[in-house]
Design an enzyme around this catalytic site. Structure first.
Site, mmCIF file in Angstrom:
data_model
loop_
_atom_site.group_PDB
_atom_site.id
_atom_site.type_symbol
_atom_site.label_atom_id
_atom_site.label_comp_id
_atom_site.label_asym_id
_atom_site.label_seq_id
_atom_site.Cartn_x
_atom_site.Cartn_y
_atom_site.Cartn_z
ATOM 1 N N GLY A 1 -9.269 7.170 -8.609
ATOM 2 C CA GLY A 1 -9.353 5.724 -8.807
ATOM 3 C C GLY A 1 -10.645 5.351 -9.508
ATOM 4 O O GLY A 1 -11.730 5.539 -8.959
ATOM 5 N N ALA B 1 -13.506 -0.606 -9.605
ATOM 6 C CA ALA B 1 -14.877 -0.973 -9.249
ATOM 7 C C ALA B 1 -15.410 -0.143 -8.091
ATOM 8 O O ALA B 1 -16.557 0.328 -8.121
ATOM 9 C CB ALA B 1 -14.926 -2.464 -8.901
ATOM 10 N N GLY C 1 -14.196 2.874 -6.838
ATOM 11 C CA GLY C 1 -14.275 4.278 -7.179
ATOM 12 C C GLY C 1 -15.461 4.585 -8.085
ATOM 13 O O GLY C 1 -16.168 5.586 -7.896
ATOM 14 N N ARG D 1 -5.048 7.223 -13.412
ATOM 15 C CA ARG D 1 -3.768 7.486 -14.074
ATOM 16 C C ARG D 1 -3.857 7.298 -15.585
ATOM 17 O O ARG D 1 -3.127 7.925 -16.334
ATOM 18 C CB ARG D 1 -2.685 6.561 -13.502
ATOM 19 C CG ARG D 1 -2.245 6.915 -12.099
ATOM 20 C CD ARG D 1 -1.177 5.962 -11.608
ATOM 21 N NE ARG D 1 -1.664 4.591 -11.537
ATOM 22 C CZ ARG D 1 -0.905 3.538 -11.257
ATOM 23 N NH1 ARG D 1 0.389 3.709 -11.033
ATOM 24 N NH2 ARG D 1 -1.418 2.334 -11.192
ATOM 25 N N GLY E 1 -16.993 -0.075 5.293
ATOM 26 C CA GLY E 1 -18.129 -0.877 5.724
ATOM 27 C C GLY E 1 -18.278 -2.112 4.863
ATOM 28 O O GLY E 1 -17.431 -2.391 4.004
ATOM 29 N N LYS F 1 -9.938 -7.298 8.217
ATOM 30 C CA LYS F 1 -10.862 -8.364 7.829
ATOM 31 C C LYS F 1 -10.465 -8.990 6.497
ATOM 32 O O LYS F 1 -10.850 -10.126 6.203
ATOM 33 C CB LYS F 1 -12.299 -7.853 7.807
ATOM 34 C CG LYS F 1 -12.548 -6.662 6.906
ATOM 35 C CD LYS F 1 -12.780 -7.028 5.443
ATOM 36 C CE LYS F 1 -12.750 -5.792 4.575
ATOM 37 N NZ LYS F 1 -12.868 -6.104 3.124
ATOM 38 N N SER G 1 -15.979 -11.252 -2.931
ATOM 39 C CA SER G 1 -14.785 -10.720 -2.268
ATOM 40 C C SER G 1 -13.527 -11.268 -2.926
ATOM 41 O O SER G 1 -13.340 -12.484 -3.027
ATOM 42 C CB SER G 1 -14.800 -11.102 -0.785
ATOM 43 O OG SER G 1 -13.517 -10.940 -0.215
ATOM 44 N N GLU H 1 -6.281 -6.753 -1.421
ATOM 45 C CA GLU H 1 -5.433 -6.024 -0.475
ATOM 46 C C GLU H 1 -4.991 -6.901 0.691
ATOM 47 O O GLU H 1 -3.990 -6.618 1.342
ATOM 48 C CB GLU H 1 -6.170 -4.794 0.065
ATOM 49 C CG GLU H 1 -6.406 -3.695 -0.963
ATOM 50 C CD GLU H 1 -5.149 -2.916 -1.318
ATOM 51 O OE1 GLU H 1 -4.050 -3.300 -0.840
ATOM 52 O OE2 GLU H 1 -5.264 -1.935 -2.077
#
Length: 315
Positions: A17, A20, A22, A41, A117, A172, A235, A262
């Site tokens: 991956g 950002a 990875g 990929r 984290g 979260k 975020s 996600e």
């Protein structure tokens, strides 16, 4: 199970991956003098070459891509001594498993470590200080990951509760959407603080029901990650909630978003799981209704504020 190698030696680190997160992790490992292979990929490096004689395989791909990537790895040969690290935060819609659970089921002879984290990738790439948790039932493997990625600007702690660590980082994201809504509606600091506090109780309720240790959720991968994603415009999940509060359609928000939020998929899987397990999730339920167009942002807030009065330590 694989054992961790000598922590003083250089390692071959394969990062799956090139997004950002990875890329940020690749930079941390390279800064420690490790040989890093960054695979995606769309990249030129083949998966076979990326896995050749590797010591550690870290997955920083989206939840959606995890099953497909695992299937590809199962058809290839790479060292059974290689530690598998999951840095993905999500729940699989088909199995309702976490990414690390899927990795462990597919590769039972490998040590699997969860890395999670309060780690906003943009800040890490800029060299700002941060901390995270490497968690595994095999402590030696967690300690090896700790050594590979730790630096004077990125502190890695270890624990032996991978499930709790992973659930804290996953759940979260749902709450971060709610926090974005709160700020998007300009409800103030008091409201956001109340939301985060009540959401932490909800996160602990879910996580412990599913097998996580309660104390894990008060650590970096629980409360720490919750605070980071609920208070920062960096975020992506927070951005989704903020835009929803502005009345923007979810499809349009996701199309413009730089990367994957996600929390959107996690919310839908979580509500299905909570319904099956009879876990009360009032905050997450309102996020679910909002994401699926059943209520407005203002109605979600009103529903939470109008709940029955009760003692603080009761659901």
């Amino acid at each position: 199970m694989a054992t961790a190698s000598d922590s003083t030696t250089s390692a071959i680190v394969t990062i799956l991956g090139a997004g950002a997160w990875g890329t940020a992790l690749a930079g941390l490992a390279q800064a420690r003098g490790h040989q890093v292979r960054l695979w995606s990929r769309r990249g030129e490096l083949s998966l076979e070459a990326a896995l050749d004689k590797t010591d550690l395989v870290l997955s920083a791909i989206s939840m959606k891509g995890v099953p497909e990537t695992i299937e590809r790895l199962q058809s290839l040969s790479f060292p059974t001594s290689a530690i598998l690290v999951s840095a993905t935060k999500g729940l699989d819609p088909a199995t309702r498993w976490t990414p690390a659970q899927i990795w462990q089921a597919a590769f039972p002879d490998h040590s699997v470590v969860v890395l999670s984290g309060p780690n906003l990738s943009d800040e890490i790439r800029r060299g700002l200080p941060a901390a995270t948790v490497a968690a595994s039932h095999q402590l030696a493997a967690a300690q090896r990951v700790q050594t590979i990625f730790s630096s004077d600007r990125f502190r890695v702690y270890t624990n032996t509760d991978p499930l709790g660590t992973e659930l804290g980082g996953t759940l979260k994201n749902v709450i971060a959407i709610a926090a974005g809504v709160c700020d998007g509606l300009q409800l103030g600091t008091n409201a956001r603080s109340a939301l985060i506090t009540r959401a932490l109780a909800e996160l602990i309720r879910i996580g412990t029901h599913l097998g996580g240790n309660p104390e894990t959720f008060f650590g970096l991968s629980g409360l720490g990650d919750l605070l980071a994603t609920c208070t920062s415009a960096l975020s992506r999940n927070y951005q989704v909630g903020y835009a929803l509060a502005q009345g923007q359609p979810l499809s349009q928000i996701l199309q413009k978003l730089q990367g994957t939020a996600e929390g959107v998929n996690t919310t839908n899987v979580l509500i299905d799981l909570a319904s099956r397990e009879a876990i009360p999730v009032p905050v997450s339920h309102q996020v679910y209704l909002l994401l699926n167009g059943k209520i407005t942002a203002q109605q979600a807030v009103e529903a939470l504020m109008e709940r029955d009065l009760k003692p603080e330590n009761k659901e």
